[in-house]
Each structure stands twice: as structure tokens, then as C-alpha cells.
Scaffold this active site. Sequence first.
Site, mmCIF file in Angstrom:
data_model
loop_
_atom_site.group_PDB
_atom_site.id
_atom_site.type_symbol
_atom_site.label_atom_id
_atom_site.label_comp_id
_atom_site.label_asym_id
_atom_site.label_seq_id
_atom_site.Cartn_x
_atom_site.Cartn_y
_atom_site.Cartn_z
ATOM 1 N N LYS A 195 -9.752 1.989 -1.302
ATOM 2 C CA LYS A 195 -9.928 0.910 -0.244
ATOM 3 C C LYS A 195 -11.158 1.519 0.570
ATOM 4 O O LYS A 195 -11.899 3.115 0.282
ATOM 5 C CB LYS A 195 -8.862 1.330 0.488
ATOM 6 C CG LYS A 195 -8.744 1.163 1.949
ATOM 7 C CD LYS A 195 -7.789 1.572 2.972
ATOM 8 C CE LYS A 195 -6.970 1.060 4.437
ATOM 9 N NZ LYS A 195 -5.511 1.323 4.542
ATOM 10 N N GLU A 214 0.827 -0.913 -0.192
ATOM 11 C CA GLU A 214 -0.036 -0.417 -0.086
ATOM 12 C C GLU A 214 0.579 1.027 -0.383
ATOM 13 O O GLU A 214 1.997 1.184 0.406
ATOM 14 C CB GLU A 214 -1.378 0.020 1.041
ATOM 15 C CG GLU A 214 -1.767 1.323 1.382
ATOM 16 C CD GLU A 214 -2.140 1.786 2.535
ATOM 17 O OE1 GLU A 214 -1.522 0.915 3.839
ATOM 18 O OE2 GLU A 214 -3.423 1.556 2.986
#
Lengths: 314, 314
Positions: free
Chosen positions: B124, B47
Site C-alpha cells: 500500500k 484489506e
Amino acid sequence: MSRILRIAGAQMGPNQKADSREAILARMIALLEDAAGKGAQLVVFPELPFTTFFPRWLLADQEEVDSYFETAMPNPNTQALFDRAKALKVGFYVGYAELTPQGQHFNSAITVGPDGSILGKYRKIHLPGTVEPRAGDRFQQLEKRYFEYGDMGFPAFRGPESWGRPVTGMLICNDRRWPEGWRCYGLQGVELMLIGYNSAAYDPMGGTTESADLRTFHSTLAVQANAYMNATWAVSVAKAGNEDGSGLIGGSVIVDPNGVVAAQAKTLGDEVIVAEVDFDACRQGKEKMFNFAAHRRPQWYRAIVDQVGAVPPP
Amino acid sequence: MSRILRIAGAQMGPNQKADSREAILARMIALLEDAAGKGAQLVVFPELPFTTFFPRWLLADQEEVDSYFETAMPNPNTQALFDRAKALKVGFYVGYAELTPQGQHFNSAITVGPDGSILGKYRKIHLPGTVEPRAGDRFQQLEKRYFEYGDMGFPAFRGPESWGRPVTGMLICNDRRWPEGWRCYGLQGVELMLIGYNSAAYDPMGGTTESADLRTFHSTLAVQANAYMNATWAVSVAKAGNEDGSGLIGGSVIVDPNGVVAAQAKTLGDEVIVAEVDFDACRQGKEKMFNFAAHRRPQWYRAIVDQVGAVPPP
């Protein structure tokens, strides 16, 4: 109010078909007394502990099938366990095959309080196996034939004051592998999940790729992660060993709200495991990482209820 | 069509705030080349790998915030990674802070095919942390401040023919702890889950009970169990180590459809892990234990979508 409870898992070795009901009940009472002697206030028994795991056979005679069922709980065949527990002021979770006055058959569990009262009841929702027997297999998994699907949802309840009033949920065997059931309890703030199981030590659907070790790993993994993701204690208890020629895994386990194993059985026989459980240890997870109100996004979860089977992209 | 793919996780050590974009990109390209040298056809990056994890600070200046974001992907700051991957015919998953032409901010990830085309994109959904800073804390977790919640759901896609056309899903960091997201992909038949993360090595919400070891255990456990319960491979990759004085866990992992760890990082630095992945190994779970069409009971799961937070019994 103390929120610390001493809990036992009463793993059972196999119940052979030839074993009398009385002999099996005597073993359960011995386990209860062993657990009470170790200070346990709540004892968790397996799924369907009063008999052998009969769904492994195709039984043509409904009267024979019904002989494995309880028409009331307690009843004369189980009363001695209830009496001994009440005398010891110990509560218990126990599975049983339930035959209702209306003739319905369920794979059920109840939790009984230290005063003998029934605190909660659950009927197994995730029935594994098949309705029709698989040709050529020595052992079947016919739960879908002998039981109806549970019709009570996932009803959490509060334990008694003397236990610290934990929000308590029940699952049965295969249910522990389905995160949906855990989450429905999680959404009721579950702090203690009670589970009994009978799980084949090989792939019960005829495959050869799942060893007893792998299946014990699966069993423990599912309980650890779902306990963590719902910030709850969990007690998951096997009937284990070589039962009428069919192997059952052991691995009964008590897991904390971090998913860490607090106690685990080492044998495939009658064995008591014990852990001291602090329900306030659930708060860290429930208030932070798994603060559902702050972090869940249900508008994106609709497939979970709108869809049954998997639909892969083209 | 071969359904065996060699996959790498490219764990990254910390990106300090003082590190230039170029220096970080050069490390990512070195990891890509290392992975390609080990035969990997797909490389999974963490990420937000292009910069330090900026949500740990309260940044007053929106221009400074936006400097961490990408307004297109690829763009001049990231093009060299795309070019090198295409030359090596290696695909990759990479997270990035996405600033749309409409001015929306998302914590996003894309998967790029071996021909350089973008195969899928994800934003997300489970943003952790808070909007407002917590008074007195040295480090914040302000994802809810800097990002909007993902608005694309959980869109699975098929990988290319040369990968065996695996049904592929993406999650980002905290998403991996939420079984709902996994299940939404499971209901699309997911065979490969790609995940990048930055996870604090302490309780980022100010507690003191979660050590780096416990948080690494949580990270691995959630991936193992959700991979098992959805019968999918999973690759979960960290940015790790001491980043600008704030600790991040490592523990990048490749997990098989049984939930068994196939490869795991041993360091907190730049490190490539590799596993050979057979997508047909997902069939055992999908056709038997987790045959959703046969065993799921969505009529009892309604609380999962009807309710956000937990509502305990009285």
C-alpha cells in the site's frame, strides 16, 4: 469575507447552423437575465456556445472554418453579452473558438468578473476526435483538425473579493474525463471548477454501445468523482439536444466537494440551474482525506509524465 | 481463449479482537466455498482480513503490534485458506500485514492463482492517518505509525490463461481514492483492479460531517469513476460492521469499465457478491475515449510529479 457564492449553470439547447449569431446571443442574454433574477453572481455557459458545434463536419474552406472563430473577446458579435453581464454585476464563464493574431486556432474559455474584466483564460488540452474524417460516418469529431492543443497548462486564478476569492480552474468538455487536469488544478488548491461541454448522445467514434443515458452517466460521474478527489465545487454545463441532426447530451450539473449533485438540469433545452456554493466546504477534504502534502507519493507517479500511451505487460 | 471470468467479492463482517485467528480463517474459507459454489474462479477478500483492524489503537508493545503481522505468506495461520482455494481451483486476492525478514512492516496484498502460485504482490502506497495519536479521540488511524509506505510502485501482472490473461492491478483501501495509482495501472493497460478496504463509517480524523452513507457513497464513487477513466473492471471489497466498537462501512462492489455497478453488497456482514466479467468490454474505452496514446498530453501534467502538496495562487 463571505465565501458563499450563488452560481448558475446556463445549459443551452441546440444552436442550429441556420440560427443567426444574433438569435443565439439573445438566448444567452435571456439565460443570463434568468440566472441573475435567481440571484446568481456567476453564470457558466457551455463550450463553443456562440454557434453550432462545427467540428462535426469536414469543412474544406478555411474561410468557412474561420467564420466560427472569434478574433478577439469580446468582439462586436459577443459585446452585448458582456455589456448585459456588467450591468447586472454578474460574472460568467464562456467557451469560444479562438483565432489569434498569429493565426492559431484554440478551443478556449474565459471567466469574466462582475466588473467585466477577464479573470482567467484556458485553452482546451484534451482535444478529442481525429484529424482526418472517418469514412462513411454521417457525423465527424474533427476537433484535432480545427484546433491546436491548448498551450497554457492548467492556470488557476482567484475570483474577486465579492465571490470569496475562490481558487478557480477551467476545463473544457473532454478535459473533464481526464483526472490529470483536475489534479493539476487540485495542486493549486482549486475550490471551483468551471466546465462547458458539447458531448454527443451516441459514441462519436462510430460505436453503437454508448446510449445517451450511458454518456450522460459518464459525464456526471467524471465530474462527481474528480470534484470529490480534489475537494472542489464543480459546475459542468452542456449544450444539449438535437443540433443539426446530431444529438447532444444534457445533464448539466453543479457538484459539491463531496461529489454530491447539488443541482442538475432536467431538459435538453435552455435551462438555468442554481446552487449556493460555500467554498469553505472544501476544507474538510483538503485538510483531511485529500491533504496532498501528507498523503501523496509522487515518486511512484512517474509513469504519468514519462509515458503517453498504455504499455501492457507481455 | 475465453476472456470471461466469474469473480466474487467476499465481504467480511467485523473481526473482533477477541475472535481467534482460527475462527476468522474458518469464516474466510466458508466465504471462499460459497463463492466457488456460485461458480467464482477468483475471490477478492478485504484489506487486513485475518485480524481486527489494529491501527485504530495506540499499541505501546511492539511485540503486540507484530502479532498482527505475517512473516511469510502462506504461513501456518493462513495455510488452510490457500489449501482449500487450490483444491477448488479458485484464485484469490487477500490483504495482510507483512513483516519482512529485514523487519520492515507493510500493508500488503497478494493475488494467488488457481494453482496456488502467487501471481502478484502489492504494498500500500497511500497510507492514511497519522504517526502520532490524536489526543482525546476514542479511535485512532495509525497506519502511518505501524506501516512503511509501499516500495514496489504499481506493478500490473497478467492473470493466467484460464482467466483470459487479464492485465491485473492491486490497490489497498485508501489507494482507491487516488487517481494517480489507478492511472499508473491504466498506463499498463489494466483490465481488472482488485481492492480490499477497511473504511471507518465516520470521519476517522475526528470530524463529524461524514456519515456512513456519505462515506459509502465516496467509496463507490471513487471506484466507479476511476474504473471508467481507465476502462477497467474493478472489484472493491470491505471488511464491514461494528468492529470492536468502531464502525466500518460495507458497500463492496464490482464495477464495469463504464463505471456502472454490476454487483453490490447489501449487508454489513459476511456476504458474497458475484459478477461475470468480460475483459473485452474494456476495449471500447481503451481504443476510443481513453486511447491514451492519442489523447494524453503529459507535458502539461508535470505538477503531478514535481509537487507533493497544494500551492494555492496568492
